[in-house]
Design a protein around this motif. Structure first.
Motif, mmCIF file in Angstrom:
data_model
loop_
_atom_site.group_PDB
_atom_site.id
_atom_site.type_symbol
_atom_site.label_atom_id
_atom_site.label_comp_id
_atom_site.label_asym_id
_atom_site.label_seq_id
_atom_site.Cartn_x
_atom_site.Cartn_y
_atom_site.Cartn_z
ATOM 1 N N ARG B 43 -4.637 -17.766 97.713
ATOM 2 C CA ARG B 43 -4.968 -16.470 97.104
ATOM 3 C C ARG B 43 -3.775 -15.530 97.137
ATOM 4 N N ALA B 46 -1.386 -16.718 94.352
ATOM 5 C CA ALA B 46 -1.835 -16.418 92.992
ATOM 6 C C ALA B 46 -1.892 -14.915 92.734
ATOM 7 N N ARG B 101 -10.081 -16.293 80.790
ATOM 8 C CA ARG B 101 -10.625 -16.674 82.104
ATOM 9 C C ARG B 101 -9.530 -16.641 83.170
ATOM 10 N N VAL B 102 -8.388 -17.255 82.842
ATOM 11 C CA VAL B 102 -7.307 -17.344 83.821
ATOM 12 C C VAL B 102 -6.752 -15.954 84.135
ATOM 13 N N SER B 105 -9.170 -14.124 86.389
ATOM 14 C CA SER B 105 -9.110 -14.622 87.762
ATOM 15 C C SER B 105 -7.893 -14.069 88.475
ATOM 16 N N VAL B 109 -7.716 -11.493 91.902
ATOM 17 C CA VAL B 109 -7.018 -11.683 93.180
ATOM 18 C C VAL B 109 -5.849 -10.719 93.313
ATOM 19 N N ALA C 44 -9.210 -24.422 83.933
ATOM 20 C CA ALA C 44 -9.314 -22.966 84.074
ATOM 21 C C ALA C 44 -10.468 -22.595 85.008
ATOM 22 N N LEU C 47 -9.529 -23.429 88.589
ATOM 23 C CA LEU C 47 -8.610 -22.423 89.101
ATOM 24 C C LEU C 47 -9.394 -21.205 89.565
ATOM 25 N N ASP C 48 -10.345 -20.807 88.735
ATOM 26 C CA ASP C 48 -11.159 -19.642 89.071
ATOM 27 C C ASP C 48 -11.940 -19.878 90.355
ATOM 28 N N LEU C 51 -10.014 -19.704 93.581
ATOM 29 C CA LEU C 51 -9.555 -18.387 94.004
ATOM 30 C C LEU C 51 -10.711 -17.492 94.443
#
Ligand code: HEM
Ligand code: SF4
Ligand code: SF4
Ligand code: FES
Lengths: 231, 113, 128
Positions: B43, B46, B101-102, B105, B109, C44, C47-48, C51
């Protein structure tokens, strides 16, 4: 030797079929075309094009055992039997091994296969240095037999819009010519998703060219010329 | 259909391929050094100033690259206009969905960090 | 854009055509590209999940937990490795490196052989 040949008769309109043949080659029969000429005596309904019988006119291109080639340049030695002959893939069949080349030649004409020069005419011919002349090697020898375009998957899918390897090799032949002054217009014409950029560098074209030319290399040069121009 | 010019799409595909190549190869090579990776470490990466943009760049390049590639495949195999448009739209929606979506996310974070 | 139905027959039986090695490498590159595209939304979402929570992270880390998933992962690793290798081959050929027929054939063969091998390596590494 045993053969299996694609037959289609437009008069009956029956679906195409494969016909088995058996002919004895005679002394001096070296090439596939020699055998086909003997076959014609046996069955005069069998149709195919041929003229020069020495790889110059480009008329006897066909699919030989799954690969495109000229019958007159294909040695009988080493051909797996039965020799399977079909018309050029992806081209409309007029009769037996004879295909309709209209679209193929339309693409050829679309690239303006002639020298364009807007400079005043010199008193004598337009001269080229030996180096400039050498740039045309591997390009001017094309006999427009269509072996390459008819073996190109991209041409199969978009025969109406993709110029195809043969036409693109010809296009580069004029782009590469030092006496031609229309390079910019030629490149403009080719910068298109369909005309040029359908090519995926599969190289099937270069694999089958009976004159040993490399359309894929010409295409690579066109793309790089476009790139150089816009950077 | 001029959704992309010939040359521009070709260049986009090559540049994105180069970017992907570098990011994926370095990513795979970096894995042994990063592991054992735990949740908080991942986390932090990212959500960090290095990891966030890198992952965003990776997916950005991925979507541009896949768009040109899938578009080429559709132009080859699907000729009827309507079907072609439908499939192209579907591809575009999927790719935009992936990108959104990416980014969401990463933003989550990033804000939490 | 719509083509009129052809009146004349056309021979295009792909099974009767002998494809050169470069064509095989190329169609595999295309198939691999499509597989990767299909995998993209899943990646995707993974990945979500990884996290989002500790549990999600653990689930993604222990992804290869069933034979079905291992097979899927094997397929996707092949797709990735083949696509990248064939992609590098393309990029080099685009600028004239190895675009001559003999060398293009060799590199096509190399890519086709190396991809499954490297993919297997990648998978084994992922499993351990
Ligand atoms: C991982 C995600 C990737 C996806 C989803 C993807 C997808 C695709 C697709 C669908 C195509 C079209 C294939 C075709 O036209 O036959 C393509 C082409 C291509 N890809 Fe990728 N790709 C990915 C990664 C890469 C990477 C890492 C490279 C780096 C070398 C790469 C290099 C290429 C090249 C050079 C082409 C063009 C080939 C051609 O013109 O035929 N790709 N990709
Ligand atoms: S490039 Fe070769 S295969 Fe193609 S038309 Fe010319 S001579 Fe025939
Ligand atoms: S290199 Fe291009 S033109 Fe030649 S067969 Fe392949 S796709 Fe067709
Ligand atoms: S008969 Fe002229 S090229 Fe074969």
């Amino acid at each position: 030797m045993k053969l299996s040949i694609y037959r289609y008769d437009p008069e009956t309109g029956d679906p195409p079929r494969m016909q088995a043949y058996d002919v004895q080659p005679e002394a001096g029969d070296k090439k596939l075309l020699d055998l086909l000429m003997r076959l014609r005596v046996q069955d005069d309904s069998l149709s195919f094009r041929r003229s020069c019988r020495e790889g110059v006119c480009g008329s006897d291109a066909m699919n030989i055992n799954g690969r495109n080639g000229l019958a007159c340049l294909t040695a009988l030695d080493g051909l797996k039997e039965p020799i399977v002959l079909r018309p050029l893939p992806g081209f409309p069949v007029i009769r037996d091994l004879i295909v309709d080349m209209t679209q193929f030649f339309a693409h050829y004409h679309s690239i303006q296969p002639w020298l364009i020069n807007d400079q005043p005419l010199p008193e004598r011919e337009r001269l080229q240095s030996p180096t400039e002349r050498e740039r045309l090697d591997g390009l001017y020898e094309c006999i427009l037999c269509a072996c390459c375009s008819a073996f190109c998957p991209s041409y199969w899918w978009n025969p109406d819009k993709f110029i195809g390897p043969s036409g693109l090799l010809q296009a580069y032949r004029f782009i590469a010519d030092s006496r031609d002054t229309a390079t910019a217009e030629r490149l403009d014409f080719l910068d298109d998703v369909y005309r040029l950029y359908r090519c995926r560098t599969i190289m099937n074209c270069t694999e089958v060219c009976p004159k040993g030319l490399s359309p894929s290399h010409a295409i690579e040069r066109i793309r790089l010329a476009l790139l150089r121009r816009s950077s | 259909m001029r959704l992309f010019d010939g040359q521009r799409a070709w260049v986009v595909q090559r540049i994105s391929a180069l970017l992907l190549l570098v990011l994926i190869v370095f990513g795979v090579l970096a894995l042994p050094f990063a592991s054992p990776l735990d949740f908080s470490g991942w986390r932090a990466f990212a959500g960090g100033v290095l990891g966030g943009p890198l992952i965003a760049l990776l997916f950005g390049a991925l979507c541009a690259h896949a768009w040109v590639g899938m578009r080429d495949i559709v132009l080859d195999y699907i000729q009827p206009r309507g079907l072609r448009l439908a499939v192209l739209s579907l591809i575009a929606v999927v790719l935009l969905g992936v990108l959104v979506r990416v980014l969401l996310s990463l933003a989550t974070v990033g804000l939490a960090a | 854009m719509d083509r009129p139905p052809p009146r004349l027959p056309v021979f295009l039986n792909l099974a009767a055509i002998r494809f050169p090695i470069g064509a095989i490498a190329s169609i595999a590159h295309r198939v691999a590209g499509v597989l990767l595209f299909i995998a993209l939304p899943i990646v995707a979402l993974l990945l979500d999940a990884s996290l989002r929570s500790e549990a999600g992270f653990a689930a993604v880390r222990d992804l290869l937990s069933s034979p079905f998933r291992v097979v899927t992962a094997a397929l996707l690793s092949w797709a990735l490795v083949h696509h990248v290798l064939a992609g590098v081959r393309h990029l080099l050929m685009d600028v004239g490196v190895g675009s001559e027929l003999a060398r293009a054939r060799t590199s096509a063969r190399l890519v086709l052989v190396a991809a499954p091998a490297l993919a297997l390596l990648l998978l084994v590494w992922g499993l351990t």
